[in-house]
Design a protein around this motif. Structure first.
Motif, PDB file in Angstrom:
ATOM      1  N   ASP A 162       0.876  -1.171   0.000  1.00  0.00           N
ATOM      2  CA  ASP A 162       0.000   0.000   0.000  1.00  0.00           C
ATOM      3  C   ASP A 162       0.916   1.225   0.000  1.00  0.00           C
ATOM      4  OD1 ASP A 162      -1.716   2.101   0.465  1.00  0.00           O
ATOM      5  OD2 ASP A 162      -2.643   1.246   2.255  1.00  0.00           O
ATOM      6  N   ASN A 164       0.582   4.478   0.476  1.00  0.00           N
ATOM      7  CA  ASN A 164       0.452   5.295   1.689  1.00  0.00           C
ATOM      8  C   ASN A 164       1.481   6.421   1.790  1.00  0.00           C
ATOM      9  OD1 ASN A 164      -1.793   4.608   3.184  1.00  0.00           O
ATOM     10  ND2 ASN A 164      -0.763   3.035   4.397  1.00  0.00           N
ATOM     11  N   ARG A 166       3.119   9.724   2.759  1.00  0.00           N
ATOM     12  CA  ARG A 166       2.951  10.668   3.873  1.00  0.00           C
ATOM     13  C   ARG A 166       3.881  11.853   3.677  1.00  0.00           C
ATOM     14  NH1 ARG A 166      -0.913   7.932   4.246  1.00  0.00           N
ATOM     15  NH2 ARG A 166      -1.628   6.731   6.038  1.00  0.00           N
ATOM     16  N   LYS A 224      -7.646   3.353  -5.295  1.00  0.00           N
ATOM     17  CA  LYS A 224      -8.734   3.749  -4.375  1.00  0.00           C
ATOM     18  C   LYS A 224      -9.249   5.132  -4.758  1.00  0.00           C
ATOM     19  CE  LYS A 224      -5.851   3.266  -1.162  1.00  0.00           C
ATOM     20  NZ  LYS A 224      -5.171   3.424   0.134  1.00  0.00           N
ATOM     21  N   GLY A 255      -8.285   3.475   4.167  1.00  0.00           N
ATOM     22  CA  GLY A 255      -7.423   2.793   3.198  1.00  0.00           C
ATOM     23  C   GLY A 255      -6.948   1.449   3.734  1.00  0.00           C
ATOM     24  N   ASP A 256      -6.620   1.422   5.003  1.00  0.00           N
ATOM     25  CA  ASP A 256      -6.136   0.174   5.602  1.00  0.00           C
ATOM     26  C   ASP A 256      -7.260  -0.859   5.675  1.00  0.00           C
ATOM     27  OD1 ASP A 256      -3.801   1.633   5.985  1.00  0.00           O
ATOM     28  OD2 ASP A 256      -4.516   2.346   7.927  1.00  0.00           O
TER      29      ASP A 256
HETATM   30 MG    MG Z   1      -3.827   4.864   3.153  1.00  0.00          MG
END
Ligand code: MG
Ligand code: CKP
Length: 311
Positions: A162, A164, A166, A224, A255-256
């Motif tokens: 994923d 993700n 940040r 997503k 998302g997780d």
């Molecule tokens: Mg996420």
């Protein structure tokens, strides 16, 4: 061996119901993208294990207690006597706007090493789940992530990533330099639309990035779309599934949850449509409750929002 092994940093999240600057009560929760995924899977009855470093104090004990309570395997967790717990403040600034602030530099979780993950990895798993947060935490955490991906891929373990991204932890360029090669070890890549360029050697738009990933051996690319659902791409084509319409109260962790739902469907051998169904269903559960994972369903609750047994 477990069904899913994941690694990363568990955070203690402190949540306010109003502006942090005026003070007031905070509630304490377990957060962290990878522990969220592990909990989502364990709730559905899969064997999920998490490896990471926690502080050797009450906060580390809290993390372990939550994981145990949720049935997540934590045998490989190390307690770091020298470093503090990573914290995350989540401030509800208005009814619709929440803001996140980290206190995680130099944390126990960020001191993860390849050595920490070698044992749990050698014990085996059907899936290794990684997120793009861990390699942003420190040099050793990045090495641990890459080591795990390489070992798992060589051992025939399905690697899921994923992205993700940040922005508080690293620049897009720094992320791209690490995550693009990392995606080359993955069978499953999960990203939001604005993260796609971080995993592509070539291609800038969605179809270009997807072609790049599928060309490098990724089997499934999941994009997503938040309230618009998600798209899934394989060599056989693309599918779109709408989100489950719900009233969102807290989108952190969605998302997780999506990832946990997808991986659950993968483990159950569902077809792509039903894997997507379970993914969007879990995303819906996550946003309807406060906390990253507290609202996630047990298996007998999967049809609660949709009436569909897959979720
Ligand atoms: Mg996420
Ligand atoms: O992408 P998500 O909203 O599902 O991820 C949320 C998690 O680990 C949250 O628990 C937070 O602590 C974090 O991502 C993070 O490090 O940002």
């Amino acid at each position: 061996p477990v069904d899913v092994l994941t690694l990363g940093e568990a955070l203690v999240s402190l949540r306010s119901s109003g502006p942090l600057a005026v003070g007031g009560p905070l509630t304490m929760h377990l957060a962290g993208a990878e522990t969220n995924v592990a909990i989502g899977l364990a709730r559905l009855g899969h064997r999920a294990a998490w490896v990471g470093r926690v502080s050797d104090d009450e906060l580390g004990e809290f993390v372990l207690r939550q994981l145990r309570a949720e049935g997540v395997g934590a045998d490989g967790v190390r307690r770091d006597p020298d470093r503090p717990a990573g914290l995350m403040f989540l401030e509800r600034r208005t009814a619709d706007v929440t803001r996140v602030r980290y206190h995680r530099a130099g944390s126990a979780g960020s001191a993860l090493t390849g050595e920490d993950v070698a044992g749990p990895l050698a014990a085996g798993a059907r899936v290794l789940h990684l997120s793009g947060i861990t390699p942003a935490l420190s040099d050793s955490a990045r090495e641990a992530t890459v080591f795990a991906a390489r070992q798992a891929a060589a051992a025939g373990i399905t690697v899921s990533l994923d992205v993700n991204y940040r922005a508080r932890l690293w620049s897009r360029d720094a992320a791209r330099a690490v995550l693009t090669p990392l995606a080359g070890y993955a069978s499953i890549v999960i990203a939001s639309v604005d993260e796609l360029d971080l995993v592509a050697e070539s291609g800038t738009d969605e179809s270009g990035v997807v072609a790049d990933l599928l060309g490098r051996g990724v089997q499934t690319v999941l994009v997503k779309l938040g309230a618009d659902g998600a798209r899934a791409y394989t060599r056989d084509g693309a599918q779109h599934l709408a989100a489950v319409p719900v009233t969102a109260v807290d989108t952190v962790g969605a998302g997780d949850a999506f990832t946990a739902g997808y991986l659950s469907g993968h483990l159950d051998g569902l077809d792509l449509r039903d894997r997507l169904r379970r993914a969007v269903a879990l995303g819906a559960f996550a946003v309807t409750a406060h906390g990253d994972w507290e609202g996630l369903p047990r298996r007998d609750e999967l049809s609660l929002l949709t009436g569909n047994a897959a979720g």
